[in-house]
Design an enzyme around this catalytic site. Structure first.
Site, PDB file in Angstrom:
ATOM      1  N   PRO A   1       5.210   1.561   4.249  1.00 44.02           N
ATOM      2  CG  PRO A   1       6.901  -0.031   4.094  1.00 44.02           C
ATOM      3  CD  PRO A   1       5.417   0.132   3.955  1.00 44.02           C
TER       4      PRO A   1
ATOM      5  N   GLY B   1       7.164   3.265  -3.128  1.00 43.20           N
ATOM      6  CA  GLY B   1       6.539   2.806  -4.356  1.00 43.20           C
ATOM      7  C   GLY B   1       5.475   1.758  -4.129  1.00 43.20           C
ATOM      8  CG  LEU B   2       5.320  -0.568  -1.225  1.00 49.98           C
ATOM      9  CD1 LEU B   2       5.617  -1.008   0.206  1.00 49.98           C
ATOM     10  CD2 LEU B   2       5.242  -1.786  -2.145  1.00 49.98           C
TER      11      LEU B   2
ATOM     12  N   GLY C   1       1.108   4.257  -0.957  1.00 44.71           N
ATOM     13  CA  GLY C   1       0.608   4.623   0.358  1.00 44.71           C
ATOM     14  C   GLY C   1      -0.336   5.807   0.335  1.00 44.71           C
TER      15      GLY C   1
ATOM     16  CB  ALA D   1      -3.471   3.054   0.694  1.00 49.72           C
TER      17      ALA D   1
ATOM     18  CG  ASP E   1      -0.224   3.436  -8.224  1.00 47.46           C
ATOM     19  OD1 ASP E   1       0.209   2.634  -9.065  1.00 47.46           O
ATOM     20  OD2 ASP E   1       0.433   4.380  -7.778  1.00 47.46           O
TER      21      ASP E   1
END
Length: 397
Positions: free
Chosen positions: A169, A173-174, A176, A179, A222
């Protein structure tokens, strides 16, 4: 050229192709073979062979998972400590395919160039902003080239295409963005045959330098968890950073964690905006921010011990304390009403909750077990939040 098996020489190597062609075609055939990363071998007779060199001439795919900041964030950007986990539920994947030229292929969903109407275009920009993932790959390519030049690593001529997919999403705050960057970096390193030239501990800093070049504001945890995977305790104390150039990373047993849940809103804010004011205050020596970040770091160290002691009650209290400290330092206007509600909806049923990053998603621990989970799920459904159980991606899976 048409490639066929030689009638009297059956193939035993899966990456070997035998080609029958005229002598006039040989030079062109060999040149094209080498351009796509193959070694051309021609004998004395009617057949020629092309054999790929391991994976250098084959398609590569690398997947990197989203991350959840479990405790301590945002102190990782302020010489603090964090615990982070690799979120198997969501990931980004980059594909590298040998080609004649270097080409970056836009993702039709993340980098659209066609719209049904001007209204649909405007809505898309309002929700997702101007940028997709191609700029992340562009910056990754440039930084990869610069790092190799700085370290005097000679790169062979192996053009390629890069494409990506992601189900993380956006602005939740993941992590992305990192990644996609790290997945692309892994492809580039393997494609050019230089995997052994970079230490594991160096890779997070390379990814961070890509994001910094793009003006993406983020803490340090992260990329570390995306490189190490699993569950990692990180210490970014100034003395450690000044001595080694990176933090101290301690891998933890994922089985120490209780059942955790991810709660997020489908229309999140831009997480990067939340760091700005506090960072400036910290740099100027603001006593409240300095004390708050130290307390976050200490809170994380104690939470680690609580997990190791299987004291989940104390662990839940540390989660709540983390959010309270953040809220005090940043203030409600910076956090945003929707993000605050995303935490409060969990605490109203008795669960512990905090942001996974800087807004858009929260990590939840339900002290009351399955009944509490059911109550929280009903409340999320009513208000339009998404709730799902967290799956930790373990290293080597």
């Amino acid at each position: 050229h048409v490639f066929t098996s030689h009638p009297r020489k059956p193939l035993h190597k899966p990456n070997c192709i035998v080609s029958t062609c005229s002598s006039k075609q040989t030079a062109t055939m060999l040149k094209q073979a080498v351009q796509v990363g193959c070694a051309a071998v021609f004998g004395y007779g009617l057949f020629k062979t092309i054999e790929t060199l391991g994976k250098r001439g084959t398609q590569l795919k690398h997947r990197v998972y989203a991350r959840v900041g479990l405790l301590g964030n945002p102190s990782d950007g302020f010489n603090g400590r964090t615990i982070s986990l690799s979120l198997e539920n969501y990931y980004a994947e980059v594909t590298l395919t040998p080609a004649r030229k270097v080409e970056l292929i836009p993702n039709p969903e993340c980098d659209p160039s066609q719209f049904d109407s001007l209204a649909s275009f405007a809505e898309r920009i309002k929700v997702h902003g101007y940028y997709g993932g191609v700029r992340l790959l562009q910056a990754t390519l440039l930084r990869f080239y610069e790092v190799c030049s700085e370290q005097r690593i000679e790169l062979p001529h192996r053009p390629f295409t890069l494409s990506y997919t992601t189900n993380i999403p956006k602005s939740a705050g993941l992590s992305g963005s990192s990644a996609i960057i790290y997945a692309g970096l892994k492809c580039l390193i393997e494609h050019h045959g230089i995997t052994g030239r970079f230490r594991k501990v160096e890779l997070p800093n390379i990814v961070l330098s890509v994001e910094s070049a793009l003006g993406i504001t983020a803490g340090l945890q992260d990329r570390v968890i995306q490189v190490y995977e699993g569950v990692v305790y990180m210490d970014f104390a100034k003395k450690i950073m000044d001595t080694s150039g990176h933090g101290q990373y301690i891998e933890m047993d994922p089985s120490l964690l209780p059942d955790l849940y991810l709660l997020y809103c489908e229309n999140p804010c831009d997480s990067g905006k939340m760091h700005n004011d506090v960072k400036q205050r910290w740099l100027k020596g603001d006593k409240e921010v300095i004390a708050g970040m130290k307390e976050l770091a200490d809170n994380t160290r104690e939470a680690k011990k609580a997990l190791e002691d299987h004291n989940h009650k104390a662990f839940a209290d540390f989660i709540d304390r983390n959010f309270a400290l953040r809220r005090k330092m940043f203030g409600d206007p910076a956090l945003g009403a929707l993000n605050i509600r995303m935490v409060e909806i969990a605490t109203e049923v008795g669960a512990a909750a905090k942001f996974t990053g800087s807004g858009g998603a929260s990590v939840v621990y339900c002290r009351g077990g399955e009944k509490q989970v059911a109550a929280l799920r009903a409340a999320c459904d009513k208000e339009g939040f998404v709730l799902e159980k967290i799956r930790v991606h373990r290293p080597g899976q």
